[in-house]
Design a protein around this motif. Structure first.
Motif, PDB file in Angstrom:
ATOM      1  N   ALA A   1       0.835  -1.201   0.000  1.00  0.00           N
ATOM      2  CA  ALA A   1       0.000   0.000   0.000  1.00  0.00           C
ATOM      3  C   ALA A   1       0.873   1.255   0.000  1.00  0.00           C
ATOM      4  O   ALA A   1       0.600   2.228  -0.726  1.00  0.00           O
ATOM      5  CB  ALA A   1      -0.928  -0.007   1.210  1.00  0.00           C
ATOM      6  N   ASN A   2       1.931   1.243   0.799  1.00  0.00           N
ATOM      7  CA  ASN A   2       2.844   2.390   0.837  1.00  0.00           C
ATOM      8  C   ASN A   2       3.571   2.565  -0.493  1.00  0.00           C
ATOM      9  O   ASN A   2       3.825   3.687  -0.938  1.00  0.00           O
ATOM     10  CB  ASN A   2       3.870   2.206   1.958  1.00  0.00           C
ATOM     11  CG  ASN A   2       3.244   2.330   3.338  1.00  0.00           C
ATOM     12  OD1 ASN A   2       2.084   2.714   3.474  1.00  0.00           O
ATOM     13  ND2 ASN A   2       4.003   1.993   4.364  1.00  0.00           N
ATOM     14  N   GLN A   3       3.909   1.422  -1.122  1.00  0.00           N
ATOM     15  CA  GLN A   3       4.581   1.493  -2.413  1.00  0.00           C
ATOM     16  C   GLN A   3       3.678   2.136  -3.461  1.00  0.00           C
ATOM     17  O   GLN A   3       4.110   3.005  -4.233  1.00  0.00           O
ATOM     18  CB  GLN A   3       4.997   0.095  -2.853  1.00  0.00           C
ATOM     19  CG  GLN A   3       5.855   0.068  -4.118  1.00  0.00           C
ATOM     20  CD  GLN A   3       6.289  -1.340  -4.464  1.00  0.00           C
ATOM     21  OE1 GLN A   3       5.451  -2.226  -4.630  1.00  0.00           O
ATOM     22  NE2 GLN A   3       7.596  -1.558  -4.574  1.00  0.00           N
ATOM     23  N   ALA A   4       2.416   1.721  -3.485  1.00  0.00           N
ATOM     24  CA  ALA A   4       1.470   2.309  -4.438  1.00  0.00           C
ATOM     25  C   ALA A   4       1.319   3.804  -4.194  1.00  0.00           C
ATOM     26  O   ALA A   4       1.343   4.611  -5.137  1.00  0.00           O
ATOM     27  CB  ALA A   4       0.128   1.608  -4.324  1.00  0.00           C
ATOM     28  N   GLU A   5       1.190   4.178  -2.932  1.00  0.00           N
ATOM     29  CA  GLU A   5       1.019   5.592  -2.597  1.00  0.00           C
ATOM     30  C   GLU A   5       2.266   6.394  -2.960  1.00  0.00           C
ATOM     31  O   GLU A   5       2.180   7.516  -3.470  1.00  0.00           O
ATOM     32  CB  GLU A   5       0.726   5.728  -1.102  1.00  0.00           C
ATOM     33  CG  GLU A   5       0.327   7.134  -0.690  1.00  0.00           C
ATOM     34  CD  GLU A   5      -0.047   7.209   0.782  1.00  0.00           C
ATOM     35  OE1 GLU A   5      -0.070   8.327   1.311  1.00  0.00           O
ATOM     36  OE2 GLU A   5      -0.292   6.146   1.391  1.00  0.00           O
ATOM     37  N   GLY A   6       3.452   5.820  -2.697  1.00  0.00           N
ATOM     38  CA  GLY A   6       4.695   6.518  -3.007  1.00  0.00           C
ATOM     39  C   GLY A   6       4.867   6.763  -4.490  1.00  0.00           C
ATOM     40  O   GLY A   6       5.231   7.868  -4.913  1.00  0.00           O
ATOM     41  N   HIS A   7       4.604   5.740  -5.307  1.00  0.00           N
ATOM     42  CA  HIS A   7       4.736   5.917  -6.753  1.00  0.00           C
ATOM     43  C   HIS A   7       3.660   6.846  -7.301  1.00  0.00           C
ATOM     44  O   HIS A   7       3.891   7.540  -8.307  1.00  0.00           O
ATOM     45  CB  HIS A   7       4.691   4.558  -7.448  1.00  0.00           C
ATOM     46  CG  HIS A   7       5.977   3.798  -7.341  1.00  0.00           C
ATOM     47  ND1 HIS A   7       7.146   4.200  -7.937  1.00  0.00           N
ATOM     48  CD2 HIS A   7       6.280   2.638  -6.666  1.00  0.00           C
ATOM     49  CE1 HIS A   7       8.113   3.344  -7.667  1.00  0.00           C
ATOM     50  NE2 HIS A   7       7.620   2.385  -6.895  1.00  0.00           N
ATOM     51  N   GLU A   8       2.509   6.875  -6.652  1.00  0.00           N
ATOM     52  CA  GLU A   8       1.460   7.790  -7.092  1.00  0.00           C
ATOM     53  C   GLU A   8       1.912   9.248  -6.914  1.00  0.00           C
ATOM     54  O   GLU A   8       1.592  10.108  -7.738  1.00  0.00           O
ATOM     55  CB  GLU A   8       0.178   7.531  -6.306  1.00  0.00           C
ATOM     56  CG  GLU A   8      -1.041   8.240  -6.866  1.00  0.00           C
ATOM     57  CD  GLU A   8      -2.332   7.771  -6.225  1.00  0.00           C
ATOM     58  OE1 GLU A   8      -3.375   7.828  -6.883  1.00  0.00           O
ATOM     59  OE2 GLU A   8      -2.289   7.362  -5.043  1.00  0.00           O
ATOM     60  N   ARG A   9       2.650   9.509  -5.852  1.00  0.00           N
ATOM     61  CA  ARG A   9       3.152  10.873  -5.636  1.00  0.00           C
ATOM     62  C   ARG A   9       4.088  11.304  -6.764  1.00  0.00           C
ATOM     63  O   ARG A   9       4.194  12.492  -7.070  1.00  0.00           O
ATOM     64  CB  ARG A   9       3.909  10.960  -4.300  1.00  0.00           C
ATOM     65  CG  ARG A   9       3.035  10.857  -3.077  1.00  0.00           C
ATOM     66  CD  ARG A   9       3.809  11.282  -1.815  1.00  0.00           C
ATOM     67  NE  ARG A   9       3.080  10.890  -0.621  1.00  0.00           N
ATOM     68  CZ  ARG A   9       3.287   9.793   0.067  1.00  0.00           C
ATOM     69  NH1 ARG A   9       4.235   8.952  -0.320  1.00  0.00           N
ATOM     70  NH2 ARG A   9       2.582   9.516   1.140  1.00  0.00           N
ATOM     71  N   PHE A  10       4.788  10.331  -7.342  1.00  0.00           N
ATOM     72  CA  PHE A  10       5.702  10.640  -8.454  1.00  0.00           C
ATOM     73  C   PHE A  10       5.014  10.454  -9.819  1.00  0.00           C
ATOM     74  O   PHE A  10       5.697  10.459 -10.852  1.00  0.00           O
ATOM     75  CB  PHE A  10       6.946   9.764  -8.364  1.00  0.00           C
ATOM     76  CG  PHE A  10       7.864  10.115  -7.223  1.00  0.00           C
ATOM     77  CD1 PHE A  10       8.628  11.273  -7.257  1.00  0.00           C
ATOM     78  CD2 PHE A  10       7.931   9.301  -6.101  1.00  0.00           C
ATOM     79  CE1 PHE A  10       9.474  11.601  -6.208  1.00  0.00           C
ATOM     80  CE2 PHE A  10       8.771   9.626  -5.045  1.00  0.00           C
ATOM     81  CZ  PHE A  10       9.542  10.782  -5.085  1.00  0.00           C
ATOM     82  N   ASP A  11       3.695  10.286  -9.803  1.00  0.00           N
ATOM     83  CA  ASP A  11       2.919  10.137 -11.034  1.00  0.00           C
ATOM     84  C   ASP A  11       3.460   8.995 -11.897  1.00  0.00           C
ATOM     85  O   ASP A  11       3.756   9.162 -13.084  1.00  0.00           O
ATOM     86  CB  ASP A  11       2.915  11.452 -11.825  1.00  0.00           C
ATOM     87  CG  ASP A  11       1.847  11.458 -12.927  1.00  0.00           C
ATOM     88  OD1 ASP A  11       0.875  10.682 -12.801  1.00  0.00           O
ATOM     89  OD2 ASP A  11       2.001  12.213 -13.904  1.00  0.00           O
ATOM     90  N   GLU A  12       3.578   7.813 -11.290  1.00  0.00           N
ATOM     91  CA  GLU A  12       4.082   6.619 -11.961  1.00  0.00           C
ATOM     92  C   GLU A  12       3.008   5.524 -11.909  1.00  0.00           C
ATOM     93  O   GLU A  12       3.012   4.678 -11.008  1.00  0.00           O
ATOM     94  CB  GLU A  12       5.388   6.168 -11.287  1.00  0.00           C
ATOM     95  CG  GLU A  12       6.496   7.206 -11.441  1.00  0.00           C
ATOM     96  CD  GLU A  12       7.702   6.952 -10.540  1.00  0.00           C
ATOM     97  OE1 GLU A  12       8.780   7.486 -10.831  1.00  0.00           O
ATOM     98  OE2 GLU A  12       7.553   6.215  -9.534  1.00  0.00           O
ATOM     99  N   PRO A  13       2.071   5.545 -12.854  1.00  0.00           N
ATOM    100  CA  PRO A  13       0.897   4.657 -12.767  1.00  0.00           C
ATOM    101  C   PRO A  13       1.216   3.169 -12.872  1.00  0.00           C
ATOM    102  O   PRO A  13       0.528   2.353 -12.257  1.00  0.00           O
ATOM    103  CB  PRO A  13       0.016   5.117 -13.937  1.00  0.00           C
ATOM    104  CG  PRO A  13       0.931   5.853 -14.859  1.00  0.00           C
ATOM    105  CD  PRO A  13       2.001   6.461 -14.004  1.00  0.00           C
ATOM    106  N   GLU A  14       2.249   2.785 -13.626  1.00  0.00           N
ATOM    107  CA  GLU A  14       2.516   1.349 -13.805  1.00  0.00           C
ATOM    108  C   GLU A  14       2.938   0.668 -12.510  1.00  0.00           C
ATOM    109  O   GLU A  14       2.369  -0.376 -12.147  1.00  0.00           O
ATOM    110  CB  GLU A  14       3.557   1.142 -14.910  1.00  0.00           C
ATOM    111  CG  GLU A  14       3.006   1.440 -16.302  1.00  0.00           C
ATOM    112  CD  GLU A  14       3.989   1.079 -17.400  1.00  0.00           C
ATOM    113  OE1 GLU A  14       4.994   0.389 -17.103  1.00  0.00           O
ATOM    114  OE2 GLU A  14       3.762   1.479 -18.554  1.00  0.00           O
ATOM    115  N   PRO A  15       3.938   1.216 -11.775  1.00  0.00           N
ATOM    116  CA  PRO A  15       4.252   0.572 -10.484  1.00  0.00           C
ATOM    117  C   PRO A  15       3.120   0.675  -9.471  1.00  0.00           C
ATOM    118  O   PRO A  15       2.988  -0.204  -8.615  1.00  0.00           O
ATOM    119  CB  PRO A  15       5.510   1.309 -10.007  1.00  0.00           C
ATOM    120  CG  PRO A  15       5.611   2.538 -10.829  1.00  0.00           C
ATOM    121  CD  PRO A  15       4.920   2.252 -12.125  1.00  0.00           C
ATOM    122  N   VAL A  16       2.296   1.717  -9.562  1.00  0.00           N
ATOM    123  CA  VAL A  16       1.122   1.803  -8.675  1.00  0.00           C
ATOM    124  C   VAL A  16       0.201   0.617  -8.935  1.00  0.00           C
ATOM    125  O   VAL A  16      -0.234  -0.084  -8.015  1.00  0.00           O
ATOM    126  CB  VAL A  16       0.359   3.135  -8.901  1.00  0.00           C
ATOM    127  CG1 VAL A  16      -0.986   3.098  -8.169  1.00  0.00           C
ATOM    128  CG2 VAL A  16       1.180   4.311  -8.402  1.00  0.00           C
TER     129      VAL A  16
END
Length: 410
Positions: free
Chosen positions: A371-386
């Motif tokens: 969940a933290n990983q998804a949220e972190g990548h979302e902050r960097f606007d990286e939809p694929e790792p999210v």
């Protein structure tokens, strides 16, 4: 026509008891009519909740007069098992060979009284099941539920299903309490709500010798449910404990409960006190040190937290324990996040996930890290790792029937 107005939300939900059968719905509406209030011809609504509705009409089971005695008896026993059941469960409860039970169920299946969902048989008309259940005297119901629980437990059946029967069976006998004590870990994981309710009953009935262990299990269930009383229960148990190992384990659970409640100040104090005492388990000591990092970071001391996290990560690598590795990297990622170092934080999140994948005991932490990983990548606007993180989290949650995480910090 019967109501004189369109049904309101409560009445529509209650009408589902008819299972789509118009004649049965008409009979139920007439039965409930004293409890239905019509407002100006605009809306017809129940004045009570669905839970407060009376039993269905006692005449409903008379509709089943065409069934053989064997089929009717099988349906009555199936009604004890709830809205859905498996033939194996019914065979266990009736103490009959599965082939005989399947033969008895053939009639209600052909008559459309039961439907096969693939994994279970389900009563098509919930009101009919309730009426069959209500036919049994209350004392007989309790005894039959207790017998059903004993049969399911004796066969090593799903503990959540056994718990359903115990909850419906009233007071717990000695055999039920022993089953509960033996099955608590798996029951808390599968059905923490049922576990908590049964443990509350058991604690009230238990003598002093058994009460402490049951209270400890109740605290675990309350912790899983995020119930506020878990902290009070765990604090009491922690104060009572004399064994260093037990004190350390209870301290960790108490810190977890306090973190869930957002009381980081008290969580930090309990952690510091626990670390000042002997902690026989190196793994448990490391987990307490990781908790200290989390609490310090949350309370505004992120630089200190990050400095303390460095040796925690190093010790986790030496221990080689999946849960310790996951928690250590989670603590470091949390400290780095609070320092505004998002990319470094994400690297430690990924390290933590890699550790968590090594053992099922780290599944809850893995879910948190994903969940933290998804949220972190979302902050960097990286939809694929999210998307990848959320997909793995969903698959893990479905595979493990996860009901919660032990430590919640974000």
């Amino acid at each position: 026509g019967v109501l004189g107005a369109p049904p309101g939300p409560r009445l529509r939900r209650a009408a589902a008891q008819a299972g789509g059968n118009p004649a049965l719905l008409h009979e139920l509406a007439a039965h409930w009519s004293p409890l239905i209030e019509t407002t100006g011809g605009i809306l017809a609504e129940l004045r009570v909740s669905e839970a407060e509705l009376p039993d269905p009409p006692a005449s409903l089971p008379q509709r089943l007069g065409y069934l053989s005695r064997s089929a009717y008896t099988a349906l009555r026993h199936a009604a004890l098992l709830g809205p859905a059941f498996t033939p194996r469960e019914l065979a266990l409860v009736q103490g009959r060979p599965a082939r005989e039970v399947l033969a008895a169920l053939e009639e209600p299946l052909l008559a459309g009284l039961l439907e096969d969902t693939g994994e279970q048989l389900r009563f098509r008309h919930p009101a009919l099941r309730l009426a069959l259940y209500a036919e049994l005297p209350r004392a007989a119901r309790s005894a039959l539920h207790q017998e059903a629980a004993a049969a399911l437990a004796g066969a090593g059946h799903d503990p959540a299903r056994t718990a359903e029967q115990l909850l419906a069976g009233g007071a717990l006998d000695r055999r039920a309490v022993q089953w509960l004590a033996d099955s608590t870990p798996s029951l808390i994981a599968a059905a923490p709500g049922a576990a908590a309710e049964l443990l509350e009953r058991a604690v009230k009935q238990a003598d002093r010798a058994d009460r402490e262990a049951l209270e400890g299990s109740l605290a675990d269930a309350a912790l899983m449910l995020r119930r506020p009383e878990s902290a009070g229960l765990l604090a009491t148990l922690h104060e009572r404990a004399a064994d260093p190992g037990a004190r350390a384990a209870l301290a960790f659970k108490l810190v977890s409960a306090l973190m869930i409640q957002g009381d980081m100040g008290r969580a930090l104090a309990v952690t510091e006190d626990a670390l000042a005492e002997p902690v026989p388990s190196p793994a448990l000591r490391l987990r307490l040190e990781a908790c200290r990092v989390l609490a310090l970071a949350e309370r505004g001391s992120a630089a200190q937290a990050r400095a303390l996290a460095v040796p925690v990560v190093a010790k986790a690598a030496r221990l080689g324990d999946p849960l310790c590795g996951a928690e250590a990297h989670h603590a470091m990622s949390f400290a780095l996040f609070h320092l505004g170092r998002g990319r470094e934080s994400l690297r430690h999140v990924a390290e933590g996930i890699a550790w968590a994948r090594r053992g099922p005991e780290a599944n809850d932490m893995r879910l948190l890290l994903l969940a933290n990983q998804a949220e972190g990548h979302e902050r960097f606007d990286e939809p694929e790792p999210v998307a990848a993180a959320l997909r793995e989290a969903r698959e893990l949650a479905l595979a493990t029937r996860s009901t919660g995480r032990l430590v919640v910090t974000e």
